[in-house]
Design a protein around this motif. Sequence first.
Motif, mmCIF file in Angstrom:
data_model
loop_
_atom_site.group_PDB
_atom_site.id
_atom_site.type_symbol
_atom_site.label_atom_id
_atom_site.label_comp_id
_atom_site.label_asym_id
_atom_site.label_seq_id
_atom_site.Cartn_x
_atom_site.Cartn_y
_atom_site.Cartn_z
ATOM 1 N N ILE A 181 -28.440 29.840 20.851
ATOM 2 C CA ILE A 181 -28.937 29.431 19.543
ATOM 3 C C ILE A 181 -28.255 30.314 18.498
ATOM 4 O O ILE A 181 -28.158 31.525 18.661
ATOM 5 C CB ILE A 181 -30.476 29.502 19.487
ATOM 6 N N ARG A 227 -24.533 24.458 26.228
ATOM 7 C CA ARG A 227 -25.537 23.910 25.317
ATOM 8 C C ARG A 227 -25.698 24.870 24.144
ATOM 9 O O ARG A 227 -25.881 26.078 24.341
ATOM 10 C CB ARG A 227 -26.885 23.741 26.025
ATOM 11 N N HIS A 229 -27.333 25.347 19.920
ATOM 12 C CA HIS A 229 -28.342 24.888 18.965
ATOM 13 C C HIS A 229 -28.138 25.651 17.669
ATOM 14 O O HIS A 229 -28.022 26.887 17.680
ATOM 15 C CB HIS A 229 -29.740 25.149 19.527
ATOM 16 N N THR A 253 -27.537 20.686 19.269
ATOM 17 C CA THR A 253 -28.699 20.222 18.503
ATOM 18 C C THR A 253 -28.866 21.139 17.301
ATOM 19 O O THR A 253 -28.162 22.145 17.160
ATOM 20 C CB THR A 253 -29.968 20.258 19.371
ATOM 21 N N GLU A 255 -31.890 22.432 13.998
ATOM 22 C CA GLU A 255 -33.253 22.473 13.459
ATOM 23 C C GLU A 255 -33.196 22.753 11.968
ATOM 24 O O GLU A 255 -32.171 23.180 11.425
ATOM 25 C CB GLU A 255 -34.049 23.600 14.130
ATOM 26 N N LEU A 360 -36.233 21.264 23.533
ATOM 27 C CA LEU A 360 -35.090 22.141 23.261
ATOM 28 C C LEU A 360 -35.097 23.363 24.168
ATOM 29 O O LEU A 360 -34.103 23.684 24.820
ATOM 30 C CB LEU A 360 -35.110 22.599 21.797
#
Length: 437
Positions: A181, A227, A229, A253, A255, A360
């Motif tokens: 992240i 992956r 984020h 992804t 947010e 997530l």
Amino acid sequence: MDDLVIRSRRVVTPEGVRAAAVAVREGKIAAVRPHEARTPAAAELDLGEVALLPGLVDTHVHVNEPGRTHWEGFASATRAAAAGGVTTIVDMPLNSLPPTVTPAALAAKRAAAAGQCFVDTGFWGGAVPGNVKELRALHELGVFGFKCFLSPSGVEEFPPLPLDEVRLALAEIAAFDGLMIVHAEDPALLTDPAGPSYPEFLDSRPGSAERSAVEQVIRLTRETGARTHILHVSSADCLEPLRAARAEGLPITAETCPHYLTIAAEQVPEGATAYKCCPPIRSAANRDLLWRGLADGVLSCVVSDHSPSPADLKVPDFAAAWGGIASLQLGLSAVWTEGSRRGYGLADVTRWMAENPARLARVPGKGAILPGYDADLVAFDPEAGHRVDALALHHKNPVTPYHGRALRGVVRTTWLRGRRVDVAAGPYGTFLQLGAH
């Protein structure tokens, strides 16, 4: 026999909002039955038109304990979470001392949190220069992923990760199917504010810095297959590259946060550094585009980025003040207030603030009202109004840009694994680990 049955005319399930009776047994949701179904139960509650939501999952919370516990701590943060309808938090690896970048630091964090949590709590690890060798061990100990900064974090003990080390970390994380992240701002495009005002601070952190960093993360995601984020997207400039990456099928992804969706730069009063955060709150027009990004799924989660500090760090100078917004207790009502005005429903808010954050972080059994899931439930009165009083919040320090703001939606009761959370009584939250349930 069920331990508890809760009825509501507005139960928010993954299939939509409907009248139903939710049966709880041994801390789990045993069944979601028709509203009028009658089965043996030790206790029953009829909420009427008050909605029943799954407990929210907030995957972006800075608790700051140990080390900066006077900023926030597990007891105060998790009380605030429960009062705001949040039943699961995942704690960020900074601004605690030590930061959660080694197994020993994770052990210190868990020791500090033990016996204090009013909601279930998991932990992120950190990716900083030189610790790539620690990532697998932290993963095996159950952290939900790893946070890195591309620009300075604001605390010396958690330095930014140069792009060559980001790539090394992503390659390692991809090898065990972990998650990175990212605080995505390109340091080459950031400047020191020209003065103490909010417009000068905003100019120092342009949307182009976010977009550039996001494009760099997309490139590294493509190269490594890891992956990734993107945290706290504040600039609509990021939506186009994220949309393209999503269309390409990349595992990335993103947010956003309540303050980017509910506050606009034009509303920030002079010297009101409770509004300062990084990346910054931008224009009303930009805010409208973020809502559009949520609606079309480019942004999948709304989480708090609760980053509190004592009042003395919020000096009335946007160049010098600590950057962080305290909102853990207020996110649901803030997002509902603005979202309902824009035509979104309880199912949308629940998807953004419960279901998708749980997906997530791969937090099992959380974020939805489904049989077999934890009975983490929230009685939420969407029509009730309240005016925020910072002194009445459970946050350790009464500093929030929402002070005095009129919001819609009140949390009436929160249940954690079928038990009503009483913030005046003892805590019974548990530690969560990736892969354990």
